[in-house]
Motif scaffolding. Structure first.
Motif, PDB file in Angstrom:
ATOM      1  N   GLN A 227     -47.668 -33.056 -43.746  1.00  0.00           N
ATOM      2  CA  GLN A 227     -46.660 -32.044 -43.484  1.00  0.00           C
ATOM      3  C   GLN A 227     -45.708 -32.507 -42.397  1.00  0.00           C
ATOM      4  O   GLN A 227     -46.140 -33.121 -41.421  1.00  0.00           O
ATOM      5  CB  GLN A 227     -47.312 -30.716 -43.032  1.00  0.00           C
ATOM      6  N   PRO A 228     -44.423 -32.233 -42.598  1.00  0.00           N
ATOM      7  CA  PRO A 228     -43.489 -32.603 -41.536  1.00  0.00           C
ATOM      8  C   PRO A 228     -43.781 -31.774 -40.281  1.00  0.00           C
ATOM      9  O   PRO A 228     -44.038 -30.573 -40.369  1.00  0.00           O
ATOM     10  CB  PRO A 228     -42.113 -32.247 -42.119  1.00  0.00           C
ATOM     11  N   THR A 229     -43.788 -32.439 -39.142  1.00  0.00           N
ATOM     12  CA  THR A 229     -44.048 -31.712 -37.904  1.00  0.00           C
ATOM     13  C   THR A 229     -42.762 -31.604 -37.089  1.00  0.00           C
ATOM     14  O   THR A 229     -41.900 -32.475 -37.149  1.00  0.00           O
ATOM     15  CB  THR A 229     -45.101 -32.434 -37.047  1.00  0.00           C
ATOM     16  N   GLY A 230     -42.678 -30.530 -36.340  1.00  0.00           N
ATOM     17  CA  GLY A 230     -41.529 -30.339 -35.452  1.00  0.00           C
ATOM     18  C   GLY A 230     -41.749 -31.108 -34.152  1.00  0.00           C
ATOM     19  O   GLY A 230     -42.718 -31.847 -34.016  1.00  0.00           O
ATOM     20  N   ARG A 231     -40.847 -30.888 -33.159  1.00  0.00           N
ATOM     21  CA  ARG A 231     -40.980 -31.628 -31.899  1.00  0.00           C
ATOM     22  C   ARG A 231     -42.262 -31.268 -31.180  1.00  0.00           C
ATOM     23  O   ARG A 231     -42.866 -32.062 -30.483  1.00  0.00           O
ATOM     24  CB  ARG A 231     -39.772 -31.357 -30.999  1.00  0.00           C
ATOM     25  N   SER A 232     -42.702 -30.033 -31.401  1.00  0.00           N
ATOM     26  CA  SER A 232     -43.919 -29.582 -30.735  1.00  0.00           C
ATOM     27  C   SER A 232     -45.163 -30.250 -31.306  1.00  0.00           C
ATOM     28  O   SER A 232     -46.239 -30.152 -30.733  1.00  0.00           O
ATOM     29  CB  SER A 232     -44.051 -28.069 -30.929  1.00  0.00           C
ATOM     30  N   GLY A 233     -45.015 -30.923 -32.441  1.00  0.00           N
ATOM     31  CA  GLY A 233     -46.186 -31.529 -33.058  1.00  0.00           C
ATOM     32  C   GLY A 233     -46.851 -30.601 -34.072  1.00  0.00           C
ATOM     33  O   GLY A 233     -47.753 -31.006 -34.789  1.00  0.00           O
ATOM     34  N   PHE A 234     -46.407 -29.323 -34.080  1.00  0.00           N
ATOM     35  CA  PHE A 234     -46.955 -28.410 -35.068  1.00  0.00           C
ATOM     36  C   PHE A 234     -46.210 -28.559 -36.398  1.00  0.00           C
ATOM     37  O   PHE A 234     -45.089 -29.073 -36.424  1.00  0.00           O
ATOM     38  CB  PHE A 234     -46.847 -26.958 -34.596  1.00  0.00           C
ATOM     39  N   ILE A 235     -46.847 -28.085 -37.451  1.00  0.00           N
ATOM     40  CA  ILE A 235     -46.178 -28.154 -38.754  1.00  0.00           C
ATOM     41  C   ILE A 235     -44.920 -27.298 -38.717  1.00  0.00           C
ATOM     42  O   ILE A 235     -44.958 -26.144 -38.301  1.00  0.00           O
ATOM     43  CB  ILE A 235     -47.117 -27.650 -39.867  1.00  0.00           C
ATOM     44  N   SER A 236     -43.834 -27.886 -39.161  1.00  0.00           N
ATOM     45  CA  SER A 236     -42.597 -27.127 -39.234  1.00  0.00           C
ATOM     46  C   SER A 236     -42.449 -26.556 -40.635  1.00  0.00           C
ATOM     47  O   SER A 236     -42.170 -27.271 -41.584  1.00  0.00           O
ATOM     48  CB  SER A 236     -41.408 -28.038 -38.901  1.00  0.00           C
ATOM     49  N   TRP A 237     -42.694 -25.240 -40.722  1.00  0.00           N
ATOM     50  CA  TRP A 237     -42.682 -24.621 -42.047  1.00  0.00           C
ATOM     51  C   TRP A 237     -41.303 -24.641 -42.666  1.00  0.00           C
ATOM     52  O   TRP A 237     -41.156 -24.779 -43.872  1.00  0.00           O
ATOM     53  CB  TRP A 237     -43.226 -23.187 -41.964  1.00  0.00           C
ATOM     54  N   ARG A 238     -40.295 -24.513 -41.767  1.00  0.00           N
ATOM     55  CA  ARG A 238     -38.949 -24.510 -42.310  1.00  0.00           C
ATOM     56  C   ARG A 238     -38.598 -25.868 -42.918  1.00  0.00           C
ATOM     57  O   ARG A 238     -38.053 -25.948 -43.999  1.00  0.00           O
ATOM     58  CB  ARG A 238     -37.941 -24.132 -41.227  1.00  0.00           C
ATOM     59  N   ARG A 239     -38.978 -26.920 -42.196  1.00  0.00           N
ATOM     60  CA  ARG A 239     -38.705 -28.257 -42.732  1.00  0.00           C
ATOM     61  C   ARG A 239     -39.520 -28.529 -43.985  1.00  0.00           C
ATOM     62  O   ARG A 239     -39.040 -29.134 -44.947  1.00  0.00           O
ATOM     63  CB  ARG A 239     -39.024 -29.324 -41.681  1.00  0.00           C
ATOM     64  N   LEU A 240     -40.759 -28.059 -43.953  1.00  0.00           N
ATOM     65  CA  LEU A 240     -41.632 -28.243 -45.119  1.00  0.00           C
ATOM     66  C   LEU A 240     -40.964 -27.659 -46.355  1.00  0.00           C
ATOM     67  O   LEU A 240     -40.876 -28.291 -47.400  1.00  0.00           O
ATOM     68  CB  LEU A 240     -42.973 -27.544 -44.871  1.00  0.00           C
ATOM     69  N   HIS A 241     -40.466 -26.436 -46.162  1.00  0.00           N
ATOM     70  CA  HIS A 241     -39.842 -25.740 -47.274  1.00  0.00           C
ATOM     71  C   HIS A 241     -38.594 -26.468 -47.747  1.00  0.00           C
ATOM     72  O   HIS A 241     -38.385 -26.691 -48.946  1.00  0.00           O
ATOM     73  CB  HIS A 241     -39.501 -24.315 -46.834  1.00  0.00           C
ATOM     74  N   ALA A 242     -37.773 -26.880 -46.785  1.00  0.00           N
ATOM     75  CA  ALA A 242     -36.514 -27.537 -47.131  1.00  0.00           C
ATOM     76  C   ALA A 242     -36.767 -28.878 -47.818  1.00  0.00           C
ATOM     77  O   ALA A 242     -36.119 -29.211 -48.816  1.00  0.00           O
ATOM     78  CB  ALA A 242     -35.685 -27.752 -45.861  1.00  0.00           C
ATOM     79  N   GLU A 243     -37.723 -29.631 -47.296  1.00  0.00           N
ATOM     80  CA  GLU A 243     -37.988 -30.939 -47.893  1.00  0.00           C
ATOM     81  C   GLU A 243     -38.601 -30.804 -49.282  1.00  0.00           C
ATOM     82  O   GLU A 243     -38.315 -31.601 -50.179  1.00  0.00           O
ATOM     83  CB  GLU A 243     -38.896 -31.776 -46.974  1.00  0.00           C
ATOM     84  N   ALA A 244     -39.426 -29.763 -49.430  1.00  0.00           N
ATOM     85  CA  ALA A 244     -40.021 -29.535 -50.755  1.00  0.00           C
ATOM     86  C   ALA A 244     -38.916 -29.185 -51.752  1.00  0.00           C
ATOM     87  O   ALA A 244     -38.877 -29.702 -52.867  1.00  0.00           O
ATOM     88  CB  ALA A 244     -41.048 -28.416 -50.677  1.00  0.00           C
ATOM     89  N   ALA A 245     -38.005 -28.318 -51.305  1.00  0.00           N
ATOM     90  CA  ALA A 245     -36.918 -27.908 -52.200  1.00  0.00           C
ATOM     91  C   ALA A 245     -36.094 -29.119 -52.608  1.00  0.00           C
ATOM     92  O   ALA A 245     -35.714 -29.275 -53.772  1.00  0.00           O
ATOM     93  CB  ALA A 245     -36.040 -26.871 -51.499  1.00  0.00           C
ATOM     94  N   GLN A 246     -35.864 -29.994 -51.635  1.00  0.00           N
ATOM     95  CA  GLN A 246     -35.065 -31.179 -51.921  1.00  0.00           C
ATOM     96  C   GLN A 246     -35.796 -32.121 -52.890  1.00  0.00           C
ATOM     97  O   GLN A 246     -35.195 -32.636 -53.837  1.00  0.00           O
ATOM     98  CB  GLN A 246     -34.759 -31.914 -50.623  1.00  0.00           C
ATOM     99  N   LEU A 247     -37.072 -32.289 -52.646  1.00  0.00           N
ATOM    100  CA  LEU A 247     -37.878 -33.156 -53.511  1.00  0.00           C
ATOM    101  C   LEU A 247     -37.869 -32.636 -54.950  1.00  0.00           C
ATOM    102  O   LEU A 247     -37.664 -33.384 -55.906  1.00  0.00           O
ATOM    103  CB  LEU A 247     -39.310 -33.197 -52.972  1.00  0.00           C
ATOM    104  N   LEU A 248     -38.053 -31.329 -55.077  1.00  0.00           N
ATOM    105  CA  LEU A 248     -38.080 -30.742 -56.419  1.00  0.00           C
ATOM    106  C   LEU A 248     -36.726 -30.904 -57.090  1.00  0.00           C
ATOM    107  O   LEU A 248     -36.643 -31.182 -58.286  1.00  0.00           O
ATOM    108  CB  LEU A 248     -38.480 -29.262 -56.342  1.00  0.00           C
ATOM    109  N   GLU A 249     -35.680 -30.772 -56.274  1.00  0.00           N
ATOM    110  CA  GLU A 249     -34.358 -30.894 -56.864  1.00  0.00           C
ATOM    111  C   GLU A 249     -34.080 -32.332 -57.301  1.00  0.00           C
ATOM    112  O   GLU A 249     -33.516 -32.567 -58.369  1.00  0.00           O
ATOM    113  CB  GLU A 249     -33.296 -30.420 -55.883  1.00  0.00           C
ATOM    114  N   THR A 250     -34.505 -33.288 -56.471  1.00  0.00           N
ATOM    115  CA  THR A 250     -34.311 -34.702 -56.814  1.00  0.00           C
ATOM    116  C   THR A 250     -34.857 -35.018 -58.196  1.00  0.00           C
ATOM    117  O   THR A 250     -34.260 -35.724 -58.981  1.00  0.00           O
ATOM    118  CB  THR A 250     -35.046 -35.598 -55.793  1.00  0.00           C
TER     119      THR A 250
END
Ligand code: ATP
Ligand code: MG
Length: 510
Positions: free
Chosen positions: A111-134
């Protein structure tokens, strides 16, 4: 090995041997797949296809033989990530985690992590959307994976594999649970991905699909490589011959004599209604085989399962020989005389820890012996009879069903449903995953069930199964929209499955 073209195969397996105790699953497995092709792997049930896949995907080490990717040795078995970057397999059973969303599954363990080192749900969602679109997968990344249709789940699994770097994808019987339209969509996607450089290994018992979507085919028989050829050079009869190891007579498939119009009605259904179907009226006579067709969403499976005690309808009635069928209770339905080959053999069909013999005779124990005590010899005889009658490839009745290949496990389920001498036999996709030759013996068993007066209801996506029926009912959005007596033409049935209503009097058309 250098050839005129000078290209190194994407995947090359040779001399693969794999044993399980006394069973030789592969004796001489070979496969050469060229980059950019769609390569079919075919063979009868138990021929060793899935075993070869498990070696190719690094899930199992072969006892002997070598696998090469682009001419190079494969990664060590323990290095799962390195394997995942080379090859992925989409199985019939999901490998995605049902409790997670699509996005979470796509990035499971990375999972993509934010600067805090925690999972960034927003990035996860965005990257998943992009991957699916690709990869042009039209699925909501926030959807729960458990709610996905089989075809979407497969596409998510493919997208996940591609995002891990793999450009070689194995599809092990991907079409077994899909309806015609879904299969066409899958093939469209396969062709598009092939255009963009993805290579496929495609396993199917539907040989017409091999011709439709593959360029090369490899045949395995009895654990050995038999041939590899361009599909254009191996016509259907030659292909079946290579699989069966003998000349194969033209498939009959002609319906037996039709059931008499005055045969007494066994299953009498009126106004049956649930969420999945509406106001269904249906009569099945003694010895009559009725097919039930429709798309995945038509409600046909729910309707058939209702008679086997798997659902409770909101209203309406169903009687077997004049006695109301117990709804929503499988053991009661069984006792009432209903035999069933369920949709999901893994979850509903077999007790995997038990032997073939125990599974095949389970429901008949109280019939074979008094007070549930079955002499071991009787059980064995009965099980051996079923194994040979249904042509099950196994060491013997004592082998656990978990060892069986997909198609052979399917035959055990069929054996069991027949073992109880049911008055109503409900078969849900009975030949899915079963090889062409075994299909014939399963269908022939259907014919004998008919001779002894059993009423048979067959749900199937395969026209060859349905051709055997006295008539085929078509469900569309939960309603019976057509009834085709034996002798229908493919296009007529397909039209009503697709909901394309023929205008009245259309049957007179050429
Ligand atoms: N874990 C296991 N333990 C024992 N035997 C096994 C095991 N897995 C597979 N086999 C046996 O190895 C043989 C090859 O099985 P495999 O699953 O590769 O067949 P398949 O070609 O995929 O058949 P199907 O078309 O039915 O899926 C079969 O006889 C099967 O019973
Ligand atoms: Mg298999």
């Amino acid at each position: 090995m250098t050839e005129a073209t000078g290209t190194v195969p994407l995947v090359e397996a040779s001399g693969i041997v794999k044993r399980y105790g006394p069973t030789v699953a592969l004796q001489d497995g070979r496969l050469t797949v060229r980059a950019g092709e769609s390569h079919a792997l075919v063979g009868r049930n138990g021929a060793g296809k899935s075993t070869l896949v498990s070696v190719l995907t690094g899930l199992q080490a072969p006892d002997a033989g070598t696998v090469r990717f682009d001419g190079e040795a494969p990664p060590p078995l323990a290095d799962r990530d390195a394997w995942r970057a080379k090859v992925a397999c989409v199985y019939q059973k999901p490998t995605v985690v049902p409790g997670l969303t699509v996005a979470e599954n796509l990035f499971l363990g990375r999972q993509p992590t934010g600067r805090s080192g925690f999972i960034s749900w927003r990035r996860l969602h965005a990257e998943a959307a992009q991957l699916l679109e690709t990869w042009d997968v039209r699925v909501d990344p926030g959807a729960a994976t458990a709610d996905l249709k089989v075809e979407d789940r497969q596409m998510v699994e493919i997208a996940r594999a591609l995002s891990l770097g793999s450009r070689f994808i194995v599809l092990d019987e991907p079409t077994a649970q899909l309806d015609n339209r879904e299969i066409e969509r899958l093939f469209d996607r396969m062709r598009a991905l092939q255009e963009s450089g993805v290579t496929f290994l495609f396993i199917s018992h539907h040989l017409q699909e091999v011709y439709e979507v593959c360029q090369t085919v490899t045949v395995l028989r009895d654990a050995r490589w038999i041939t590899t050829a361009p599909v254009a050079e191996l016509p259907r009869t030659a292909l079946i011959e290579a699989m069966a190891g003998e000349a194969v007579t033209a498939q009959g498939g002609a319906p037996r004599g039709r059931v008499a119009d005055d045969a007494p009605v066994r299953l009498h259904v009126r106004g049956l209604t649930s969420q999945a179907y509406t106001s269904v009226d249906l009569d099945i006579r003694r010895g009559e085989v009725v097919g039930l067709a429709g798309s995945s969403a038509s409600g046909k499976i729910e309707l058939a399962e209702t008679f086997a005690g798997l659902h409770t309808p909101h209203s309406g009635s169903a009687e077997l020989d004049g006695t109301p069928l117990p709804f929503g209770d499988v053991p009661k339905a069984l006792r009432a005389g209903v035999g069933c080959v369920p949709r999901d053999r893994h979850d509903q069909g077999l007790v995997s820890g038990m032997s073939i013999g125990d599974n095949a005779t389970m429901s008949v124990l109280d019939r074979l012996g008094r007070f549930g005590l079955v002499p071991a010899a009787v059980k064995r005889d009965r099980a051996e009879e079923l194994i040979s009658r249904l042509d099950i490839r196994a060491e013997g009745p004592d082998q656990p069903v978990s060892d069986l290949s997909g198609g052979n496990a399917q035959k055990v389920v069929m054996a069991r449903s027949l073992a109880s001498d049911p008055r109503l036999l409900v078969l849900i996709n009975p030949t899915a995953g079963v090889d062409v030759k075994s299909k014939e013996s399963l269908l022939a068993r259907m014919d004998t069930a008919r001779e002894d007066g059993t009423a048979v209801l067959v749900v199937s996506d395969e026209l060859d199964d349905l051709r055997r029926c006295d008539r085929v009912l078509v469900l569309f959005h939960g309603k019976v929209v057509a009834s085709h007596p034996a002798g229908w033409h493919d296009h007529e049935l397909i039209a009503s499955i697709e909901g394309v209503q023929d205008a009245e009097g259309d049957e007179s058309r050429g």
